[in-house]
Design a protein around this motif. Structure first.
Motif, PDB file in Angstrom:
ATOM      1  N   GLU A  41       8.401   8.442   1.988  1.00 61.42           N
ATOM      2  CA  GLU A  41       8.295   9.250   0.780  1.00 61.42           C
ATOM      3  C   GLU A  41       9.688   9.748   0.383  1.00 61.42           C
ATOM      4  O   GLU A  41      10.445  10.245   1.221  1.00 61.42           O
TER       5      GLU A  41
ATOM      6  N   ALA B  83       8.573  -0.852   5.076  1.00 63.06           N
ATOM      7  CA  ALA B  83       8.172   0.408   4.450  1.00 63.06           C
ATOM      8  C   ALA B  83       9.376   1.160   3.901  1.00 63.06           C
ATOM      9  O   ALA B  83      10.510   0.962   4.340  1.00 63.06           O
TER      10      ALA B  83
ATOM     11  N   PRO C 274       6.793   7.921  -4.081  1.00 63.38           N
ATOM     12  CA  PRO C 274       5.761   7.789  -3.051  1.00 63.38           C
ATOM     13  C   PRO C 274       6.216   6.875  -1.912  1.00 63.38           C
ATOM     14  O   PRO C 274       7.069   6.002  -2.099  1.00 63.38           O
ATOM     15  N   ALA C 275       5.624   7.087  -0.752  1.00 63.33           N
ATOM     16  CA  ALA C 275       5.847   6.182   0.382  1.00 63.33           C
ATOM     17  C   ALA C 275       5.226   4.836   0.034  1.00 63.33           C
ATOM     18  O   ALA C 275       4.179   4.762  -0.623  1.00 63.33           O
ATOM     19  N   LEU C 276       5.858   3.767   0.459  1.00 64.80           N
ATOM     20  CA  LEU C 276       5.363   2.411   0.223  1.00 64.80           C
ATOM     21  C   LEU C 276       5.444   1.624   1.526  1.00 64.80           C
ATOM     22  O   LEU C 276       6.411   1.768   2.279  1.00 64.80           O
TER      23      LEU C 276
ATOM     24  N   ASP D  97       0.530   7.726  -0.011  1.00 65.99           N
ATOM     25  CA  ASP D  97       0.522   8.833  -0.960  1.00 65.99           C
ATOM     26  C   ASP D  97      -0.443   8.661  -2.127  1.00 65.99           C
ATOM     27  O   ASP D  97      -0.759   9.627  -2.817  1.00 65.99           O
TER      28      ASP D  97
ATOM     29  N   SER E  72       0.846  -1.193   0.000  1.00 68.90           N
ATOM     30  CA  SER E  72       0.000   0.000   0.000  1.00 68.90           C
ATOM     31  C   SER E  72       0.881   1.243   0.000  1.00 68.90           C
ATOM     32  O   SER E  72       2.100   1.159   0.139  1.00 68.90           O
ATOM     33  N   SER E  73       0.229   2.392  -0.163  1.00 66.75           N
ATOM     34  CA  SER E  73       0.940   3.667  -0.105  1.00 66.75           C
ATOM     35  C   SER E  73       0.063   4.688   0.592  1.00 66.75           C
ATOM     36  O   SER E  73      -1.144   4.753   0.336  1.00 66.75           O
TER      37      SER E  73
ATOM     38  N   ASP F 248      -4.550   2.479  -4.792  1.00 71.69           N
ATOM     39  CA  ASP F 248      -4.437   1.617  -5.959  1.00 71.69           C
ATOM     40  C   ASP F 248      -5.345   2.136  -7.077  1.00 71.69           C
ATOM     41  O   ASP F 248      -6.536   2.347  -6.876  1.00 71.69           O
TER      42      ASP F 248
ATOM     43  N   TRP G 211       4.298  -2.418   3.329  1.00 67.09           N
ATOM     44  CA  TRP G 211       3.772  -3.757   3.101  1.00 67.09           C
ATOM     45  C   TRP G 211       3.580  -4.446   4.435  1.00 67.09           C
ATOM     46  O   TRP G 211       4.214  -4.119   5.434  1.00 67.09           O
TER      47      TRP G 211
END
Length: 180
Positions: A99, A96, A53-55, A25, A22-23, A28, A57
């Motif tokens: 950003e 993670a 973008p920030a990510l 920022d 997910s993000s 989906d 999981w």
């Protein structure tokens, strides 16, 4: 064709306890911010700041020893696609990237080689017009974080992951070049 290609790479819908990317920022299927676009020095269509973008999981499968990550634009190159990031050797306790973090070299991952010949994320810079889709994909692997050498291409990474994928998840962000 793009829809079929994205469907082929996309992970199944997230379920409770499923390995999920997910993000904070973007959601989906939603637009990426203009600042995600690559810097002007990297091409005539690049007008952004390359702020990745920030990510994040969650719920990696049992036995995960490392993660691999790619960002792929299937709309570029007249359907041949374009690779924006290849990374692997991400520690199993990582969950993670902040950003901007993947937009520069980092000790948190081993950099592969993108289509821009970068070992870190290079943002979108499509021609003005229709949106391009950016597939952010993470793979949980049973490989030691030091198992793969630096500099692997997208194809080389996916070849080396054969037989070592435990689970994968992905999200798609879209980007339209807002400049004529």
């Amino acid at each position: 064709m793009t829809g079929l290609l994205l469907a082929a790479f996309a992970a199944p819908a997230a379920a409770v306890g499923a390995f999920t990317l997910s993000s904070a920022d973007f959601k989906d299927g939603a637009m990426l911010a203009e600042k995600v676009g690559d810097i002007p020095a990297r091409g005539p269509n690049c007008k952004g700041e390359n702020v990745a973008p920030a990510l994040a999981w969650s719920n990696p499968p049992e036995g995960t020893k490392s993660f691999a990550f790619t960002v792929f634009d299937p709309d570029a190159g007249n359907g041949a696609g374009f690779v924006h990031w290849v990374a692997y050797g991400i520690a199993p306790d990582a969950n993670a990237f902040a950003e901007g973090e993947i937009g520069r070299p980092s000790e948190k991952y081993v950099g592969g080689t993108s289509g821009k010949k970068l070992a870190y994320f290079g943002g979108p810079c499509p021609p003005p017009g229709s949106p391009h889709h950016y597939l952010f994909q993470i793979v949980a692997t049973d490989l030691d974080p030091r198992a793969l050498p630096p500099g692997l291409t997208y194809a080389e990474l996916h070849d080396r992951l054969k037989g070592h994928r435990l689970a994968e998840s992905s999200i798609v962000g879209t980007f339209v070049n807002p400049y004529p």
